[in-house]
Design a protein around this motif. Sequence first.
Motif, PDB file in Angstrom:
ATOM      1  N   ALA A  21      14.803  -1.831 -87.966  1.00 36.92           N
ATOM      2  CA  ALA A  21      13.772  -2.314 -87.407  1.00 36.92           C
ATOM      3  C   ALA A  21      12.486  -1.297 -87.110  1.00 36.92           C
ATOM      4  CB  ALA A  21      14.011  -3.343 -86.162  1.00 36.92           C
ATOM      5  N   PRO A  22      12.808  -0.646 -86.174  1.00 38.97           N
ATOM      6  CA  PRO A  22      11.387   0.435 -85.922  1.00 38.97           C
ATOM      7  C   PRO A  22      11.116   1.194 -87.190  1.00 38.97           C
ATOM      8  CG  PRO A  22      13.479   1.344 -84.949  1.00 38.97           C
ATOM      9  CD  PRO A  22      13.838  -0.219 -85.439  1.00 38.97           C
ATOM     10  N   LEU A  23      12.073   1.698 -88.068  1.00 37.70           N
ATOM     11  CA  LEU A  23      11.762   2.407 -88.956  1.00 37.70           C
ATOM     12  C   LEU A  23      10.961   1.877 -90.057  1.00 37.70           C
ATOM     13  CD1 LEU A  23      12.119   5.452 -90.374  1.00 37.70           C
ATOM     14  CD2 LEU A  23      14.483   4.577 -91.147  1.00 37.70           C
ATOM     15  N   GLY A  24      11.456   0.548 -90.192  1.00 40.63           N
ATOM     16  CA  GLY A  24      10.838  -0.305 -91.259  1.00 40.63           C
ATOM     17  C   GLY A  24       9.257  -0.461 -91.030  1.00 40.63           C
ATOM     18  N   CYS A  25       9.195  -0.797 -89.597  1.00 35.13           N
ATOM     19  CA  CYS A  25       7.799  -0.936 -89.313  1.00 35.13           C
ATOM     20  C   CYS A  25       6.848   0.544 -89.848  1.00 35.13           C
ATOM     21  CB  CYS A  25       7.573  -0.821 -87.736  1.00 35.13           C
ATOM     22  SG  CYS A  25       8.371  -2.584 -87.088  1.00 35.13           S
ATOM     23  N   PHE A  26       7.207   1.391 -89.474  1.00 34.15           N
ATOM     24  CA  PHE A  26       6.440   2.628 -90.078  1.00 34.15           C
ATOM     25  C   PHE A  26       6.590   2.801 -91.677  1.00 34.15           C
ATOM     26  CE2 PHE A  26       7.569   4.209 -85.678  1.00 34.15           C
ATOM     27  CZ  PHE A  26       6.307   4.665 -85.287  1.00 34.15           C
ATOM     28  N   VAL A  27       7.577   2.366 -92.099  1.00 31.62           N
ATOM     29  CA  VAL A  27       7.601   2.152 -93.663  1.00 31.62           C
ATOM     30  C   VAL A  27       6.462   1.293 -94.171  1.00 31.62           C
ATOM     31  CG1 VAL A  27       8.926   1.433 -95.658  1.00 31.62           C
ATOM     32  CG2 VAL A  27      10.062   2.919 -93.943  1.00 31.62           C
ATOM     33  N   VAL A  28       6.210   0.266 -93.614  1.00 31.65           N
ATOM     34  CA  VAL A  28       5.212  -0.791 -93.907  1.00 31.65           C
ATOM     35  C   VAL A  28       3.828  -0.305 -93.314  1.00 31.65           C
ATOM     36  CG1 VAL A  28       4.197  -2.859 -93.426  1.00 31.65           C
ATOM     37  CG2 VAL A  28       6.917  -2.901 -93.669  1.00 31.65           C
ATOM     38  N   TRP A  29       3.790   0.382 -92.299  1.00 33.95           N
ATOM     39  CA  TRP A  29       2.533   0.955 -91.926  1.00 33.95           C
ATOM     40  C   TRP A  29       1.979   1.853 -92.906  1.00 33.95           C
ATOM     41  CZ3 TRP A  29       4.633   1.190 -86.169  1.00 33.95           C
ATOM     42  CH2 TRP A  29       4.504  -0.111 -85.584  1.00 33.95           C
TER      43      TRP A  29
END
Length: 262
Positions: A21-29
């Motif tokens: 979850a938190p890692l995916g946010c940075f991947v998207v950003w």
Amino acid sequence: MLDDFLVRAGLAGIGTALAAAPLGCFVVWRRMAYFGDATAHAALLGVAMSLAFQGPIMLGVLAAALAMAILVQTLSGRGLAEDTLLGVLAHSALAIGLVAVSFLSGARLDLMGYLFGDILAVNVFDLALIWGGAAVVIALLAWRWQRLLTATLNPDLAQASGISFRTEQMVLTVALALTVAVAIKAVGALLIGALLIIPPAAARPLARTPEAMALITAAIGSGAAIAGLGASFQFDTPTGPTIVCVAAAFFCASALVALLRA
């Protein structure tokens, strides 16, 4: 309670979702979707290495994912566009891993499990690895959260504040490699990229702050894991792909909400 394979599968799905979850946010950003895929594809090469040397699968996957991520960072900007470099390395690693596994005695039977995961076969030891890895990823990102946010959302401010973009990129690289290693047992090498991208993409229109987006992403990922597990059991479909299908349904609902708000 952990004698029930469905309970173990559900806990494994939630642990994987919390790690992603938190890692995916940075991947998207950071628009690193293809970077996540390349790292995940390298996981199969790690599986082949582990089987060849009779070592722990998770360690082999972690080593291969880290090597891929570091190789991408080292070679990017040296004559090839980053998306081209990622395409070459991702597909090469996947192909080499598939060929290598085919040469290993007995490994062919497990190939589908490594590609698409086998969450129903998760045991107590696997569960401990998944939740332990998730705890490390969450702790690492929580420790660097403000620095990562600044480097991601305002690189100029980060540079003025003495925050190294490459250092924060390396933190994300380590977290991504660990997440891939944790998730390969549950959802497989080919589907981890979907769990890194779809839940945060679904959460983005619903969140007003980065922290809220991370929490909503964790809820969507966990919900997709549980609902996908239930749907797979009900309709006798492959569990990993079913979880991703449910996550995609969440994304469609989120996109519809965003459209109605506009």
